[in-house]
Design an enzyme around this catalytic site. Structure first.
Site, PDB file in Angstrom:
ATOM      1  N   ASP A  13       0.813  -1.229   0.000  1.00 47.91           N
ATOM      2  CA  ASP A  13       0.000   0.000   0.000  1.00 47.91           C
ATOM      3  C   ASP A  13       0.840   1.270   0.000  1.00 47.91           C
ATOM      4  OD1 ASP A  13      -2.248  -1.655   0.124  1.00 47.91           O
ATOM      5  OD2 ASP A  13      -2.193  -1.690   2.312  1.00 47.91           O
ATOM      6  N   GLU A  14       1.984   1.213  -0.618  1.00 51.67           N
ATOM      7  CA  GLU A  14       2.880   2.374  -0.659  1.00 51.67           C
ATOM      8  C   GLU A  14       2.432   3.389  -1.718  1.00 51.67           C
ATOM      9  OE1 GLU A  14       3.892  -0.754  -1.156  1.00 51.67           O
ATOM     10  OE2 GLU A  14       5.375  -1.322   0.362  1.00 51.67           O
ATOM     11  N   GLY A  15       1.501   2.954  -2.587  1.00 48.65           N
ATOM     12  CA  GLY A  15       1.087   3.832  -3.692  1.00 48.65           C
ATOM     13  C   GLY A  15       1.634   3.337  -5.020  1.00 48.65           C
ATOM     14  N   LYS A  16       1.845   2.013  -5.103  1.00 44.71           N
ATOM     15  CA  LYS A  16       2.396   1.426  -6.338  1.00 44.71           C
ATOM     16  C   LYS A  16       1.484   1.716  -7.531  1.00 44.71           C
ATOM     17  CE  LYS A  16       2.391  -2.582  -4.280  1.00 44.71           C
ATOM     18  NZ  LYS A  16       2.123  -2.163  -2.907  1.00 44.71           N
ATOM     19  N   GLY A  40      -4.487  -4.393  -3.820  1.00 43.69           N
ATOM     20  CA  GLY A  40      -5.494  -3.367  -4.095  1.00 43.69           C
ATOM     21  C   GLY A  40      -4.740  -2.122  -4.489  1.00 43.69           C
ATOM     22  N   HIS A  41      -4.746  -1.795  -5.764  1.00 42.20           N
ATOM     23  CA  HIS A  41      -3.972  -0.662  -6.265  1.00 42.20           C
ATOM     24  C   HIS A  41      -4.931   0.435  -6.714  1.00 42.20           C
ATOM     25  CE1 HIS A  41      -0.302  -3.465  -7.156  1.00 42.20           C
ATOM     26  NE2 HIS A  41      -0.703  -3.497  -5.909  1.00 42.20           N
ATOM     27  N   GLN A 224       2.036  -6.126  -3.113  1.00 44.72           N
ATOM     28  CA  GLN A 224       2.500  -6.203  -1.717  1.00 44.72           C
ATOM     29  C   GLN A 224       3.795  -5.397  -1.534  1.00 44.72           C
ATOM     30  OE1 GLN A 224       1.525  -9.669  -3.132  1.00 44.72           O
ATOM     31  NE2 GLN A 224      -0.427  -8.721  -2.680  1.00 44.72           N
ATOM     32  N   THR A 239       3.056 -12.615   3.047  1.00 46.62           N
ATOM     33  CA  THR A 239       2.195 -13.235   2.050  1.00 46.62           C
ATOM     34  C   THR A 239       2.902 -14.495   1.541  1.00 46.62           C
ATOM     35  OG1 THR A 239       0.778 -12.827   0.132  1.00 46.62           O
ATOM     36  CG2 THR A 239       3.012 -11.893   0.042  1.00 46.62           C
ATOM     37  N   THR A 301      -9.826  -5.093   1.897  1.00 48.27           N
ATOM     38  CA  THR A 301     -10.659  -5.594   2.994  1.00 48.27           C
ATOM     39  C   THR A 301     -11.259  -4.470   3.850  1.00 48.27           C
ATOM     40  OG1 THR A 301      -8.655  -5.761   4.337  1.00 48.27           O
ATOM     41  CG2 THR A 301      -9.363  -7.762   3.205  1.00 48.27           C
ATOM     42  N   ARG A 303      -9.979  -2.879   6.050  1.00 50.18           N
ATOM     43  CA  ARG A 303      -9.444  -2.865   7.418  1.00 50.18           C
ATOM     44  C   ARG A 303      -8.642  -1.594   7.644  1.00 50.18           C
ATOM     45  NH1 ARG A 303      -6.092  -8.291   7.743  1.00 50.18           N
ATOM     46  NH2 ARG A 303      -5.799  -7.753   5.547  1.00 50.18           N
ATOM     47  N   LYS A 331       2.976  10.110  -0.580  1.00 48.25           N
ATOM     48  CA  LYS A 331       2.151  10.583   0.535  1.00 48.25           C
ATOM     49  C   LYS A 331       2.858  11.589   1.433  1.00 48.25           C
ATOM     50  CE  LYS A 331      -1.391   7.837   1.436  1.00 48.25           C
ATOM     51  NZ  LYS A 331      -2.324   6.756   1.729  1.00 48.25           N
ATOM     52  N   LEU A 332       3.752  12.370   0.829  1.00 50.77           N
ATOM     53  CA  LEU A 332       4.443  13.417   1.584  1.00 50.77           C
ATOM     54  C   LEU A 332       3.427  14.369   2.218  1.00 50.77           C
ATOM     55  CD1 LEU A 332       7.329  14.643   2.127  1.00 50.77           C
ATOM     56  CD2 LEU A 332       6.759  16.281   0.329  1.00 50.77           C
ATOM     57  N   THR A 414       2.498  13.852  -4.209  1.00 53.31           N
ATOM     58  CA  THR A 414       1.929  14.806  -3.249  1.00 53.31           C
ATOM     59  C   THR A 414       0.398  14.787  -3.178  1.00 53.31           C
ATOM     60  OG1 THR A 414       2.076  16.494  -4.965  1.00 53.31           O
ATOM     61  CG2 THR A 414       3.900  16.396  -3.378  1.00 53.31           C
TER      62      THR A 414
HETATM   63  P1  GDP Z   1      -0.725   0.224  -3.551  1.00 51.73           P
HETATM   64  O1  GDP Z   1      -1.311  -1.045  -3.036  1.00 51.73           O
HETATM   65  O2  GDP Z   1       0.740   0.310  -3.275  1.00 51.73           O
HETATM   66  O3  GDP Z   1      -1.049   0.514  -4.979  1.00 51.73           O
HETATM   67  O4  GDP Z   1      -1.377   1.398  -2.683  1.00 51.73           O
HETATM   68  P2  GDP Z   1      -2.952   1.568  -2.339  1.00 51.73           P
HETATM   69  O5  GDP Z   1      -3.642   2.071  -3.531  1.00 51.73           O
HETATM   70  O6  GDP Z   1      -3.483   0.352  -1.682  1.00 51.73           O
HETATM   71  O7  GDP Z   1      -2.863   2.649  -1.193  1.00 51.73           O
HETATM   72  C1  GDP Z   1      -2.321   3.912  -1.403  1.00 51.73           C
HETATM   73  C2  GDP Z   1      -3.403   4.969  -1.118  1.00 51.73           C
HETATM   74  O8  GDP Z   1      -2.813   6.246  -1.032  1.00 51.73           O
HETATM   75  C3  GDP Z   1      -4.437   5.065  -2.206  1.00 51.73           C
HETATM   76  O9  GDP Z   1      -5.668   5.437  -1.648  1.00 51.73           O
HETATM   77  C4  GDP Z   1      -3.902   6.179  -3.100  1.00 51.73           C
HETATM   78  O10 GDP Z   1      -4.920   6.847  -3.825  1.00 51.73           O
HETATM   79  C5  GDP Z   1      -3.305   7.082  -2.071  1.00 51.73           C
HETATM   80  N1  GDP Z   1      -2.138   7.857  -2.509  1.00 51.73           N
HETATM   81  C6  GDP Z   1      -1.147   7.508  -3.367  1.00 51.73           C
HETATM   82  N2  GDP Z   1      -0.206   8.479  -3.428  1.00 51.73           N
HETATM   83  C7  GDP Z   1      -0.623   9.452  -2.594  1.00 51.73           C
HETATM   84  C8  GDP Z   1      -0.068  10.722  -2.191  1.00 51.73           C
HETATM   85  O11 GDP Z   1       1.005  11.129  -2.596  1.00 51.73           O
HETATM   86  N3  GDP Z   1      -0.786  11.455  -1.284  1.00 51.73           N
HETATM   87  C9  GDP Z   1      -1.967  11.018  -0.764  1.00 51.73           C
HETATM   88  N4  GDP Z   1      -2.592  11.791   0.116  1.00 51.73           N
HETATM   89  N5  GDP Z   1      -2.508   9.832  -1.113  1.00 51.73           N
HETATM   90  C10 GDP Z   1      -1.847   9.066  -2.012  1.00 51.73           C
HETATM   91  P1  IMO Z   2      -0.887  -4.249  -2.202  1.00 48.21           P
HETATM   92  O1  IMO Z   2      -0.446  -4.822  -3.519  1.00 48.21           O
HETATM   93  C1  IMO Z   2      -0.898  -4.600   2.143  1.00 48.21           C
HETATM   94  C2  IMO Z   2      -0.991  -8.642   3.802  1.00 48.21           C
HETATM   95  C3  IMO Z   2      -2.237  -9.081   4.545  1.00 48.21           C
HETATM   96  C4  IMO Z   2      -1.619 -10.010   5.565  1.00 48.21           C
HETATM   97  C5  IMO Z   2      -0.508 -10.706   4.763  1.00 48.21           C
HETATM   98  C6  IMO Z   2      -0.904 -12.067   4.201  1.00 48.21           C
HETATM   99  O2  IMO Z   2      -2.189  -3.540  -2.254  1.00 48.21           O
HETATM  100  O3  IMO Z   2       0.210  -3.462  -1.584  1.00 48.21           O
HETATM  101  P2  IMO Z   2      -2.452 -12.789   2.158  1.00 48.21           P
HETATM  102  O4  IMO Z   2      -3.908 -12.552   1.900  1.00 48.21           O
HETATM  103  O5  IMO Z   2      -1.557 -12.256   1.100  1.00 48.21           O
HETATM  104  O6  IMO Z   2      -2.145 -14.225   2.498  1.00 48.21           O
HETATM  105  O7  IMO Z   2      -2.135 -11.957   3.512  1.00 48.21           O
HETATM  106  O8  IMO Z   2      -0.204  -9.824   3.708  1.00 48.21           O
HETATM  107  N1  IMO Z   2      -1.218  -8.150   2.418  1.00 48.21           N
HETATM  108  C7  IMO Z   2      -1.138  -6.867   2.066  1.00 48.21           C
HETATM  109  N2  IMO Z   2      -0.938  -5.758   2.812  1.00 48.21           N
HETATM  110  N3  IMO Z   2      -1.018  -4.502   0.791  1.00 48.21           N
HETATM  111  C8  IMO Z   2      -1.183  -5.595   0.033  1.00 48.21           C
HETATM  112  O9  IMO Z   2      -1.169  -5.557  -1.320  1.00 48.21           O
HETATM  113  C9  IMO Z   2      -1.295  -6.852   0.673  1.00 48.21           C
HETATM  114  N4  IMO Z   2      -1.496  -8.109   0.231  1.00 48.21           N
HETATM  115  C10 IMO Z   2      -1.422  -8.897   1.315  1.00 48.21           C
HETATM  116  O10 IMO Z   2      -2.884  -7.980   5.145  1.00 48.21           O
HETATM  117  O11 IMO Z   2      -1.000  -9.270   6.578  1.00 48.21           O
HETATM  118 MG    MG Z   3      -2.891  -1.681  -1.818  1.00 51.62          MG
END
Ligand code: GDP
Ligand code: IMO
Ligand code: MG
Length: 430
Positions: A13-16, A40-41, A224, A239, A301, A303, A331-332, A414
């Site tokens: 969830d780093e913002g990939k 979840g991207h 991940q 995972t 999920t 969560r 997310k600076l 940003t």
């Molecule tokens: P991923 O799984 O690495 O693709 O990241 P997620 O999409 O699950 O979670 C990142 C969340 O941060 C998403 O809701 C994005 O829309 C949001 N996001 C991404 N980059 C930024 C940013 O620079 N600033 C803010 N405020 N939100 C961001």
């Molecule tokens: P993205 O690609 C954050 C975590 C789950 C759990 C562990 C194992 O959006 O960054 P799993 O269902 O893979 O067996 O769960 O890994 N997890 C993630 N956490 N971002 C994800 O994907 C994740 N995919 C799995 O929360 O701790």
């Molecule tokens: Mg994600």
């Protein structure tokens, strides 16, 4: 020609998604190579939000090819739902722009059930998985009893394979006092959707070879984060796939020499969803503030994500493990309101200072972070697109992070919007 692998350098969830979508303007092909719909991207384009689980983030752009590699575990129903949902938002998806590896392994309903049964039975010892069946599906793959996309081609073949995989699952289910899983209905259900899946299926290794000959630029999209890698992460709270950049080669069928640059996506603080060690976790008001400002709720999920300070020790470690060449810092803007901001620069374990994450989970749970404190900037950075427009203290924080992790920060995000990104060094042009 330049092929780039994008990986998460923390716990996911780093913002990939945002960065892959932004970079995909310059790419021809975007490929997922591991994980499944546990990912979840999120992409935000002109105010419209797209949440992708299995489909590569290039799918929203016209004239790009999206590929799901052999290393991905595919729940065929989840995939069809996602395709339907995106089509309803006007995205074009057909056999011209989507390819699925014929060797990708399927996640079937008994995998999801096994994930749930085990998580429920584990009580306090649960991993906190996404309950999507990821772990059980990868176990069957390595156990050589999995059903792959290509198995949907023949009813007889599918029947035999279901027989063998269910022999294994039903033995465990019986042992746990659960109902046995019936083969016949599942076979019928699979045959019904088989043509819809098979139309996209191709040998991905061969296609990549063709793309390389045509000098197409490939973006490999990791799911991940490195700390969730089954070998290098906080095992067993990980995972079930290798999330490191080298997985892009095995998860698609191209050699490591097809990878020219590894881009690590790094949040300006840290989050984790699910159980497991998290040395810089903040269980206080600041943690709450990061969660609220960063809208830190799981894409898959819903969560609440656990939040904490930036852990430089961890990121410096994952950079080395994954061979990361440059960082996109995301997310600076979430840090904008803070009085002061901390970076973890060391740990203390049993009174001794250490500079890396110890391998044993017992030690990971015990270590105490040692912080360096920086003054906040208390100015909005939301939507800033030029590094010179950032407040001085924000720049100081960024340069301190860069210094500590010993790696170039090549872009800064940003806001969630595609274009709200500061480009410092274009990975496609290095
Ligand atoms: P991923 O799984 O690495 O693709 O990241 P997620 O999409 O699950 O979670 C990142 C969340 O941060 C998403 O809701 C994005 O829309 C949001 N996001 C991404 N980059 C930024 C940013 O620079 N600033 C803010 N405020 N939100 C961001
Ligand atoms: P993205 O690609 C954050 C975590 C789950 C759990 C562990 C194992 O959006 O960054 P799993 O269902 O893979 O067996 O769960 O890994 N997890 C993630 N956490 N971002 C994800 O994907 C994740 N995919 C799995 O929360 O701790
Ligand atoms: Mg994600």
């Amino acid at each position: 020609m330049k092929n780039i692998v994008v990986v998460g350098s923390q716990w996911g969830d780093e913002g990939k998604g945002k960065i892959v979508d932004w970079l995909s303007e310059q790419a021809d092909v975007v490929i997922r190579f591991q994980g499944g719909h546990n990912a979840g991207h999120t992409l935000v384009i002109d105010g419209v939000t797209y949440k992708l689980r299995l489909l590569p983030s290039g799918i929203v752009r016209k004239n790009k090819i999206s590929v799901i590699g052999n290393g991905v575990v595919v729940d065929p129903w989840a995939l069809l739902d996602e395709i339907k949902e995106l089509k309803s938002k006007g995205i074009q998806i057909d056999i011209k722009n989507l390819i699925i590896s014929e060797s990708a392994n399927l996640i079937l309903p008994f995998h999801r059930e096994m994930d749930e049964i085990r998580e429920d039975a584990a009580g306090k010892g649960k991993i906190g998985t996404t309950r999507r069946g990821i772990g059980p599906a990868y176990e069957d793959k390595v156990g050589r009893r999995s059903i792959r996309v290509m198995d949907l081609r023949s009813e007889q073949n599918l029947d035999q394979r279901l027989e063998s995989v269910l022999l294994h699952h039903n033995a465990i289910r019986k042992g746990l006092g659960k109902k046995i899983f019936e083969k016949d209905q599942l076979r019928k259900d699979l045959l019904k959707i088989a043509p819809q899946i098979l139309q996209y299926s191709q040998p991905v290794w061969l296609k990549i070879n063709e793309f390389k000959r045509q000098k197409k630029k490939i973006l490999f999209e990791g799911a991940q984060g490195i700390l969730l890698d089954v070998d290098h992460g906080t095992y067993p709270f990980v995972t079930s796939s290798n999330t490191v950049a080298s997985s892009a080669a095995t998860g698609t069928g191209c050699g490591p020499n097809s990878i020219n640059y590894v881009l690590g996506i790094t949040k300006a603080y840290t989050t984790r969803v699910g159980e497991g060690p998290f040395p810089t976790e903040l269980k206080d008001e600041t943690g709450e503030l990061l969660g609220t400002r960063g809208k830190e709720f799981g894409t898959v999920t819903s969560r609440k994500r656990r939040c904490g300070w930036f852990d430089g020790v961890l990121v410096r470690q994952t950079i080395k493990i994954s061979g990361i060449n440059g960082i996109a810092l995301t997310k600076l803007d979430v840090l904008d309101d803070l009085e002061e901001i901390k970076i973890c620069i060391q740990y203390e374990l049993d009174g001794k200072k250490i500079d890396y994450l110890p391998a044993a989970v017992e030690d990971q749970l015990k270590i105490k972070p040692v912080y360096k404190t920086f003054p906040g900037w208390k100015t909005s950075t939301k939507g800033v697109k030029n590094i010179n427009k950032l407040p001085e203290n924000a720049k100081k924080y960024i340069f301190a992070v860069e210094d500590f992790i010993e790696t170039k920060i090549s872009s800064i995000s940003t806001s969630p919007e595609r274009e709200d990104t500061i480009l410092i060094e274009n990975p496609f042009e290095i």
